[in-house]
Motif scaffolding. Structure first.
Motif, PDB file in Angstrom:
ATOM      1  N   LYS A 202       4.275  -7.263 102.771  1.00 51.57           N
ATOM      2  CA  LYS A 202       5.255  -6.924 101.571  1.00 51.57           C
ATOM      3  C   LYS A 202       6.013  -8.242 101.358  1.00 51.57           C
ATOM      4  CE  LYS A 202       7.229  -3.016 100.753  1.00 51.57           C
ATOM      5  NZ  LYS A 202       8.001  -1.926 100.954  1.00 51.57           N
ATOM      6  N   ILE A 203       5.775  -8.716  99.884  1.00 48.48           N
ATOM      7  CA  ILE A 203       6.397  -9.988  99.568  1.00 48.48           C
ATOM      8  C   ILE A 203       7.854  -9.933  99.176  1.00 48.48           C
ATOM      9  CG2 ILE A 203       6.293 -12.063  98.278  1.00 48.48           C
ATOM     10  CD1 ILE A 203       3.310 -10.985  97.379  1.00 48.48           C
ATOM     11  N   ASP A 204       8.725 -10.720  99.934  1.00 52.67           N
ATOM     12  CA  ASP A 204      10.173 -10.229  99.748  1.00 52.67           C
ATOM     13  C   ASP A 204      10.692 -10.638  98.153  1.00 52.67           C
ATOM     14  OD1 ASP A 204      12.529  -9.812 101.407  1.00 52.67           O
ATOM     15  OD2 ASP A 204      13.387 -11.551 100.380  1.00 52.67           O
ATOM     16  N   LYS A 205      11.487  -9.831  98.126  1.00 58.19           N
ATOM     17  CA  LYS A 205      12.120  -9.791  96.708  1.00 58.19           C
ATOM     18  C   LYS A 205      12.715 -11.358  95.977  1.00 58.19           C
ATOM     19  CE  LYS A 205      15.907  -7.588  93.912  1.00 58.19           C
ATOM     20  NZ  LYS A 205      16.437  -8.738  93.543  1.00 58.19           N
ATOM     21  N   ALA A 206      12.940 -12.011  97.300  1.00 51.38           N
ATOM     22  CA  ALA A 206      13.624 -13.499  97.012  1.00 51.38           C
ATOM     23  C   ALA A 206      12.936 -14.028  96.186  1.00 51.38           C
ATOM     24  CB  ALA A 206      13.962 -13.978  98.134  1.00 51.38           C
ATOM     25  N   PHE A 207      11.115 -13.900  96.424  1.00 56.82           N
ATOM     26  CA  PHE A 207      10.324 -14.747  95.796  1.00 56.82           C
ATOM     27  C   PHE A 207       9.835 -13.825  94.438  1.00 56.82           C
ATOM     28  CE2 PHE A 207       9.676 -15.230 100.223  1.00 56.82           C
ATOM     29  CZ  PHE A 207       9.832 -16.744 100.421  1.00 56.82           C
ATOM     30  N   ILE A 208       9.904 -12.838  94.305  1.00 52.47           N
ATOM     31  CA  ILE A 208       9.542 -12.224  93.135  1.00 52.47           C
ATOM     32  C   ILE A 208      10.675 -12.292  92.071  1.00 52.47           C
ATOM     33  CG2 ILE A 208       9.203  -9.895  92.014  1.00 52.47           C
ATOM     34  CD1 ILE A 208       7.233 -10.966  94.468  1.00 52.47           C
ATOM     35  N   ASP A 209      11.960 -12.720  92.273  1.00 55.41           N
ATOM     36  CA  ASP A 209      13.034 -12.976  91.467  1.00 55.41           C
ATOM     37  C   ASP A 209      12.811 -14.019  90.229  1.00 55.41           C
ATOM     38  OD1 ASP A 209      14.601 -10.671  92.471  1.00 55.41           O
ATOM     39  OD2 ASP A 209      15.979 -12.156  93.810  1.00 55.41           O
ATOM     40  N   GLY A 210      12.421 -15.127  90.898  1.00 53.40           N
ATOM     41  CA  GLY A 210      12.159 -16.138  90.091  1.00 53.40           C
ATOM     42  C   GLY A 210      10.621 -16.601  89.715  1.00 53.40           C
ATOM     43  N   ILE A 211       9.784 -15.645  89.827  1.00 51.47           N
ATOM     44  CA  ILE A 211       8.548 -15.821  89.810  1.00 51.47           C
ATOM     45  C   ILE A 211       8.077 -16.085  88.189  1.00 51.47           C
ATOM     46  CG2 ILE A 211       7.635 -13.174  89.518  1.00 51.47           C
ATOM     47  CD1 ILE A 211       5.263 -13.778  91.046  1.00 51.47           C
TER      48      ILE A 211
ATOM     49  N   THR B 224       9.871 -17.589  86.003  1.00 56.29           N
ATOM     50  CA  THR B 224      10.962 -18.656  85.493  1.00 56.29           C
ATOM     51  C   THR B 224      10.986 -19.734  86.255  1.00 56.29           C
ATOM     52  OG1 THR B 224      12.625 -17.729  86.605  1.00 56.29           O
ATOM     53  CG2 THR B 224      12.584 -17.098  84.230  1.00 56.29           C
ATOM     54  N   ASP B 225      10.660 -19.808  87.616  1.00 55.29           N
ATOM     55  CA  ASP B 225      10.770 -20.947  88.594  1.00 55.29           C
ATOM     56  C   ASP B 225       9.174 -21.031  88.929  1.00 55.29           C
ATOM     57  OD1 ASP B 225      10.944 -22.683  90.840  1.00 55.29           O
ATOM     58  OD2 ASP B 225      12.694 -21.725  91.426  1.00 55.29           O
ATOM     59  N   PRO B 226       8.496 -22.265  88.632  1.00 55.99           N
ATOM     60  CA  PRO B 226       7.169 -22.467  89.309  1.00 55.99           C
ATOM     61  C   PRO B 226       6.998 -22.716  90.562  1.00 55.99           C
ATOM     62  CG  PRO B 226       7.983 -24.252  87.382  1.00 55.99           C
ATOM     63  CD  PRO B 226       9.092 -23.223  87.945  1.00 55.99           C
ATOM     64  N   ASP B 227       8.210 -23.025  91.493  1.00 58.46           N
ATOM     65  CA  ASP B 227       7.924 -22.985  92.844  1.00 58.46           C
ATOM     66  C   ASP B 227       7.637 -21.589  93.635  1.00 58.46           C
ATOM     67  OD1 ASP B 227       8.154 -25.896  92.963  1.00 58.46           O
ATOM     68  OD2 ASP B 227      10.409 -25.957  93.313  1.00 58.46           O
ATOM     69  N   ASP B 228       8.763 -20.631  93.070  1.00 57.30           N
ATOM     70  CA  ASP B 228       8.505 -19.348  93.510  1.00 57.30           C
ATOM     71  C   ASP B 228       7.174 -18.638  93.001  1.00 57.30           C
ATOM     72  OD1 ASP B 228      11.210 -19.134  94.463  1.00 57.30           O
ATOM     73  OD2 ASP B 228      12.076 -18.015  92.941  1.00 57.30           O
TER      74      ASP B 228
END
Ligand code: C2E
Ligand code: MG
Ligand code: MG
Ligand code: MG
Length: 294
Positions: free
Chosen positions: A203-212, A214-218
């Motif tokens: 389960k991929i943590d929400k922290a990575f999904i938040d910026g997916i 808008t943020d190329p690193d995420d």
């Protein structure tokens, strides 16, 4: 003790510590009372297939229906339950209650026969020596198909006592259920490390999904986790999907499942049952996520 100690003595237990301990003891008693009085409820949040949005399962999320303070989320009491050990009976109750409920949906709701139930296990429960027998008992008593049950454990738990963890995970999987790593990406497990564990889902943590979107690193990190899942033949679940951009990106990356307010908020069993009865396996409707949890 503080009273008899002279000014020059080293005071190891002062009044404020006493107050803290008292407060903790009181809070523990209050939690025990709440468990005895049936004040805890399980809410369920849909997990959907990507890209279709078809409902495939639900995650059990505990809440405290407090007589004065209203509906309390786990952030307000899980930490204390962990600290005091009450998480063991509370976690048992959540597992038993949600397996009973989902087994009932399996037999009563046409089209819901395959619904999965995911339940969070705390580290403290995981290390409890009776865990495997306890879970086996719940599966038996509820009559649920163990193949429909997912236990979620956190990545940090994997880092502790590796050999013991692996053997407990094996025994749990031998019961026929599946294991998910929750909040994946927030710990430090390496690729070679991860493949040693008998697990089924990341389960991929929400922290990575938040910026997916808008943020190329995420986006790069989320893509890496999906690929890691594919390489290890694991299913991937993205948690905390809140908008359509995140949904389409994750679908394009080949992420298997998604969970988030875009599809549905956690809700009580009556609301979830209504959703199951009306969904016809079609995508969860838009108005679901604007309704506040009650
Ligand atoms: P978790 O297992 O990672 O559960 C997902 C959390 O994210 C839930 O919070 C859920 O309501 C929230 N969430 C889901 N989609 C979205 C979204 O789109 N946006 C936002 N902002 N949030 C979203 P909740 O219910 O407050 O639970 C928090 C944590 O408490 C859980 O995180 C889990 O670690 C723990 N927890 C909940 N129930 C239990 C339980 O029965 N036993 C144990 N040990 N822990 C539990
Ligand atoms: Mg979880
Ligand atoms: Mg999670
Ligand atoms: Mg989380």
């Amino acid at each position: 003790a503080a009273k008899t100690a002279g000014r020059d003595r080293y005071v190891i237990f002062d009044e404020s510590m006493y107050a803290d301990a008292l407060q903790e003891a009181e809070a523990r008693l209050r939690l025990e009372q709440a468990l005895a009085d049936d004040e805890f409820v399980v809410h369920y949040q849909p997990i959907v297939d990507l890209p279709s949005g078809r409902l495939i399962g639900v995650e059990a999320l505990v809440r405290w229906q407090h007589p004065e303070r209203g509906l309390l989320g786990p952030d307000t009491f899980i930490g204390l339950a962990e600290q005091t050990g009450l998480i063991v009976p509370l976690g048992h109750w959540v597992l038993a209650e949600s397996c009973r409920q989902v087994a009932a949906w399996h037999s009563d709701v046409p089209g819901a026969e395959q619904l999965r139930i995911s339940v969070n296990l705390s580290a403290r429960q995981f290390q409890h020596m009776d865990l495997v027998a306890d879970v086996a008992g719940v599966l038996r008593d509820s009559g649920i198909d163990p193949g429909r049950v997912v236990l979620e454990i956190t990545e940090s738990l994997l880092m502790r006592d590796t050999d013991a963890t692996i053997s407990t995970l094996r025994e749990l999987r031998d019961l026929g259920l599946h294991i998910a790593i929750d909040d994946f990406g927030t710990g430090y497990s390496s690729l070679s490390y991860l493949r040693r564990f008998p697990i089924d889902i990341l389960k991929i943590d929400k922290a990575f999904i938040d910026g997916i979107a808008t943020d190329p690193d995420d986006a790069t990190l989320a893509e890496a986790v999906v690929q890691l899942g594919r390489a290890l033949r694991l299913q991937t679940v993205a948690e905390g999907i809140e908008n359509v951009d995140q949904h389409s990106l994750l679908s394009a990356l080949g992420c298997t499942y998604g969970q988030g307010y875009l599809f549905a908020r956690p809700a009580g069993s009556a609301q979830i049952e209504a959703l199951l009865r009306h969904s016809d396996n079609t995508p969860v409707s838009e108005d679901w996520w604007s309704t506040p949890e009650q």
